[in-house]
Write an enzyme that holds these catalytic residues in place. Structure first.
Site, PDB file in Angstrom:
ATOM      1  N   LYS A 199      -3.074  -1.847  16.481  1.00  0.00           N
ATOM      2  CA  LYS A 199      -3.811  -0.832  15.727  1.00  0.00           C
ATOM      3  C   LYS A 199      -4.784  -0.068  16.641  1.00  0.00           C
ATOM      4  CE  LYS A 199      -1.947  -1.547  11.644  1.00  0.00           C
ATOM      5  NZ  LYS A 199      -1.060  -0.559  11.001  1.00  0.00           N
ATOM      6  N   ASP A 209      14.359   2.810   8.722  1.00  0.00           N
ATOM      7  CA  ASP A 209      13.875   1.677   9.519  1.00  0.00           C
ATOM      8  C   ASP A 209      13.189   2.272  10.739  1.00  0.00           C
ATOM      9  OD1 ASP A 209      13.491  -0.403  11.324  1.00  0.00           O
ATOM     10  OD2 ASP A 209      15.335  -1.434  10.752  1.00  0.00           O
ATOM     11  N   LEU A 220       0.816  -1.208   0.000  1.00  0.00           N
ATOM     12  CA  LEU A 220       0.000   0.000   0.000  1.00  0.00           C
ATOM     13  C   LEU A 220       0.854   1.263   0.000  1.00  0.00           C
ATOM     14  CD1 LEU A 220      -2.809  -1.036   2.535  1.00  0.00           C
ATOM     15  CD2 LEU A 220      -2.775  -1.278   0.050  1.00  0.00           C
ATOM     16  N   THR A 226      -1.731  -7.880  -0.423  1.00  0.00           N
ATOM     17  CA  THR A 226      -0.320  -7.517  -0.226  1.00  0.00           C
ATOM     18  C   THR A 226       0.372  -8.659   0.513  1.00  0.00           C
ATOM     19  OG1 THR A 226      -0.697  -6.533   1.943  1.00  0.00           O
ATOM     20  CG2 THR A 226      -0.964  -5.074   0.046  1.00  0.00           C
ATOM     21  N   TYR A 264      -1.971  -7.920  16.423  1.00  0.00           N
ATOM     22  CA  TYR A 264      -2.165  -6.921  15.363  1.00  0.00           C
ATOM     23  C   TYR A 264      -3.316  -5.980  15.741  1.00  0.00           C
ATOM     24  CZ  TYR A 264      -2.961  -4.994  10.665  1.00  0.00           C
ATOM     25  OH  TYR A 264      -3.122  -4.157   9.576  1.00  0.00           O
ATOM     26  N   ASN A 300       2.963   4.456   7.431  1.00  0.00           N
ATOM     27  CA  ASN A 300       2.370   3.284   6.768  1.00  0.00           C
ATOM     28  C   ASN A 300       3.049   1.972   7.160  1.00  0.00           C
ATOM     29  OD1 ASN A 300       1.013   1.828   4.323  1.00  0.00           O
ATOM     30  ND2 ASN A 300       3.223   1.546   4.001  1.00  0.00           N
TER      31      ASN A 300
HETATM   32  N1  LIG Z   1      -3.207  -4.830   3.130  1.00  0.00           N
HETATM   33  C1  LIG Z   1      -4.324  -4.624   3.821  1.00  0.00           C
HETATM   34  O1  LIG Z   1      -5.390  -5.187   3.534  1.00  0.00           O
HETATM   35  C2  LIG Z   1      -4.309  -3.669   4.991  1.00  0.00           C
HETATM   36  C3  LIG Z   1      -5.519  -3.383   5.620  1.00  0.00           C
HETATM   37  C4  LIG Z   1      -5.542  -2.509   6.684  1.00  0.00           C
HETATM   38  C5  LIG Z   1      -4.362  -1.913   7.090  1.00  0.00           C
HETATM   39  N2  LIG Z   1      -3.181  -2.190   6.479  1.00  0.00           N
HETATM   40  C6  LIG Z   1      -1.957  -1.505   6.938  1.00  0.00           C
HETATM   41  O2  LIG Z   1      -1.350  -0.912   5.810  1.00  0.00           O
HETATM   42  C7  LIG Z   1       0.035  -0.777   6.058  1.00  0.00           C
HETATM   43  C8  LIG Z   1       0.809  -1.334   4.869  1.00  0.00           C
HETATM   44  O3  LIG Z   1       0.540  -2.709   4.800  1.00  0.00           O
HETATM   45  P1  LIG Z   1       0.661  -3.557   3.432  1.00  0.00           P
HETATM   46  O4  LIG Z   1      -0.557  -4.361   3.360  1.00  0.00           O
HETATM   47  O5  LIG Z   1       1.049  -2.679   2.320  1.00  0.00           O
HETATM   48  O6  LIG Z   1       1.856  -4.549   3.838  1.00  0.00           O
HETATM   49  P2  LIG Z   1       3.205  -4.952   3.109  1.00  0.00           P
HETATM   50  O7  LIG Z   1       3.018  -5.074   1.637  1.00  0.00           O
HETATM   51  O8  LIG Z   1       3.732  -6.103   3.884  1.00  0.00           O
HETATM   52  O9  LIG Z   1       4.137  -3.666   3.320  1.00  0.00           O
HETATM   53  C9  LIG Z   1       4.582  -3.323   4.605  1.00  0.00           C
HETATM   54  C10 LIG Z   1       5.705  -2.309   4.468  1.00  0.00           C
HETATM   55  O10 LIG Z   1       6.185  -1.984   5.788  1.00  0.00           O
HETATM   56  C11 LIG Z   1       7.607  -2.094   5.776  1.00  0.00           C
HETATM   57  N3  LIG Z   1       8.205  -2.325   7.072  1.00  0.00           N
HETATM   58  C12 LIG Z   1       8.067  -3.396   7.898  1.00  0.00           C
HETATM   59  N4  LIG Z   1       8.861  -3.230   8.979  1.00  0.00           N
HETATM   60  C13 LIG Z   1       9.511  -2.046   8.810  1.00  0.00           C
HETATM   61  C14 LIG Z   1      10.458  -1.326   9.564  1.00  0.00           C
HETATM   62  N5  LIG Z   1      10.946  -1.799  10.724  1.00  0.00           N
HETATM   63  N6  LIG Z   1      10.888  -0.126   9.102  1.00  0.00           N
HETATM   64  C15 LIG Z   1      10.423   0.364   7.934  1.00  0.00           C
HETATM   65  N7  LIG Z   1       9.554  -0.283   7.157  1.00  0.00           N
HETATM   66  C16 LIG Z   1       9.093  -1.469   7.609  1.00  0.00           C
HETATM   67  C17 LIG Z   1       7.886  -3.236   4.797  1.00  0.00           C
HETATM   68  O11 LIG Z   1       9.250  -3.238   4.402  1.00  0.00           O
HETATM   69  P3  LIG Z   1      10.034  -4.603   3.997  1.00  0.00           P
HETATM   70  O12 LIG Z   1       9.683  -4.863   2.552  1.00  0.00           O
HETATM   71  O13 LIG Z   1      11.462  -4.235   4.201  1.00  0.00           O
HETATM   72  O14 LIG Z   1       9.542  -5.679   4.914  1.00  0.00           O
HETATM   73  C18 LIG Z   1       6.913  -2.869   3.681  1.00  0.00           C
HETATM   74  O15 LIG Z   1       7.458  -1.851   2.883  1.00  0.00           O
HETATM   75  C19 LIG Z   1       0.308  -1.501   7.375  1.00  0.00           C
HETATM   76  O16 LIG Z   1       0.388  -0.565   8.426  1.00  0.00           O
HETATM   77  C20 LIG Z   1      -0.904  -2.387   7.550  1.00  0.00           C
HETATM   78  O17 LIG Z   1      -1.155  -2.685   8.896  1.00  0.00           O
HETATM   79  C21 LIG Z   1      -3.127  -3.065   5.429  1.00  0.00           C
END
Ligand SMILES: NC(=O)c1ccc[n+]([C@@H]2O[C@H](COP(=O)([O-])OP(=O)(O)OC[C@H]3O[C@@H](n4cnc5c(N)ncnc54)[C@H](OP(=O)(O)O)[C@@H]3O)[C@@H](O)[C@H]2O)c1
Length: 229
Positions: free
Chosen positions: A160, A53, A13, A189, A156, A80
């Site tokens: 949140k 990070d 995202l 994702t 989780y 994010n």
């Molecule tokens: N996908 C959904 O349906 C959904 C729904 C509601 C909320 N969300 C929220 O949306 C946000 C993004 O999620 P996503 O679904 O896009 O997940 P994702 O594809 O797994 O992406 C997560 C991102 O966070 C980074 N990250 C993890 N640990 C980190 C750290 N210590 N420092 C900096 N970056 C770090 C990851 O980097 P690496 O590649 O290095 O691991 C990746 O770029 C999250 O907060 C999640 O809780 C997602």
């Protein structure tokens, strides 16, 4: 043209929000803890890579300093970066699992927000968007009629819910900055095991909040309007 920092933006995202915001003409710093993946993503999204990070004080301070030197201020911070853990249930989820999730999903937000406060205070109509989740809503998770009630990864959800409270407290402490907790739609994702809809539409509420020139502070919302805490 807004100056925007997005954490955890090398994929998922965060990457999609970066892509959409640069396409609208905004200047986006794409935060990534991995240099190679971050540089590749920044090139693909026409953004500027910044090593970041969220669990590392020195990394966060260096990112804020880099942005200060390049732009003097920040108009939008999108917290994010996030991780999830999906163990069997509350009884099987140990304290280390909670600690790991809170380190990124809550303490990471505190770290980055604190480091960016002086930049935001020099920004134009500054806003902080905390990427939350309907799973952080006490009301939705407690309502048997809602899909969030059927599925409750405890660490989780707790991280949140704490992020939502942090959003409210920051909004009260810094009235000159707007704070919003935004719940994206369920999207395919890495975090969801690629279950859910397209990322393009899932970030619509995040992108809309980033480009808005005005609005309430201390809110929790999705694309179709306010959510109950
Ligand atoms: N996908 C959904 O349906 C959904 C729904 C509601 C909320 N969300 C929220 O949306 C946000 C993004 O999620 P996503 O679904 O896009 O997940 P994702 O594809 O797994 O992406 C997560 C991102 O966070 C980074 N990250 C993890 N640990 C980190 C750290 N210590 N420092 C900096 N970056 C770090 C990851 O980097 P690496 O590649 O290095 O691991 C990746 O770029 C999250 O907060 C999640 O809780 C997602």
């Amino acid at each position: 043209m807004k100056r925007i920092l997005i954490t955890g933006a090398n994929k998922g995202l965060g990457f999609e929000a970066t892509r959409q915001l640069t396409a609208l003409g905004h200047r986006v710093w794409l935060g990534s803890r991995d240099k190679q993946r971050g540089e590749q993503a920044a090139q693909a999204a026409a953004a500027r890579f910044v090593p970041l990070d969220v669990t590392d004080d020195a990394s966060v301070a260096a990112a804020a300093e880099e942005i200060r030197q390049e732009s003097g201020g920040l108009d939008v911070l999108i917290n994010n970066a996030g991780i999830a853990a999906f163990p069997d249930g509350a009884g099987q989820t140990d304290a280390d699992t909670f600690r790991n999730l809170f380190e990124v999903n809550l303490f990471g937000v505190v770290r980055v927000t604190q480091a960016c406060l002086p930049l935001l205070q020099d920004g134009r109509l500054p806003v902080v968007i905390n990427v939350s989740s309907g799973l952080g809503s006490l009301a939705l998770v407690s309502d048997p009629a809602r899909p969030e009630a059927a599925y409750s990864p405890v660490a989780y959800c707790s991280s949140k819910a704490a992020l939502n409270m942090l959003t409210v407290q920051y909004a009260k402490s810094f009235p000159e900055i707007r704070f919003a907790a935004i719940s994206p739609e369920l999207a395919a994702t890495d975090l969801t095991g690629f279950r859910g809809g397209p990322v393009e539409s899932a970030v619509s509420a995040v992108v809309a909040a980033a480009v808005a020139e005005a609005g309430p502070t201390g809110i929790f919302a999705a694309a179709d309007g306010p959510l109950p805490w």
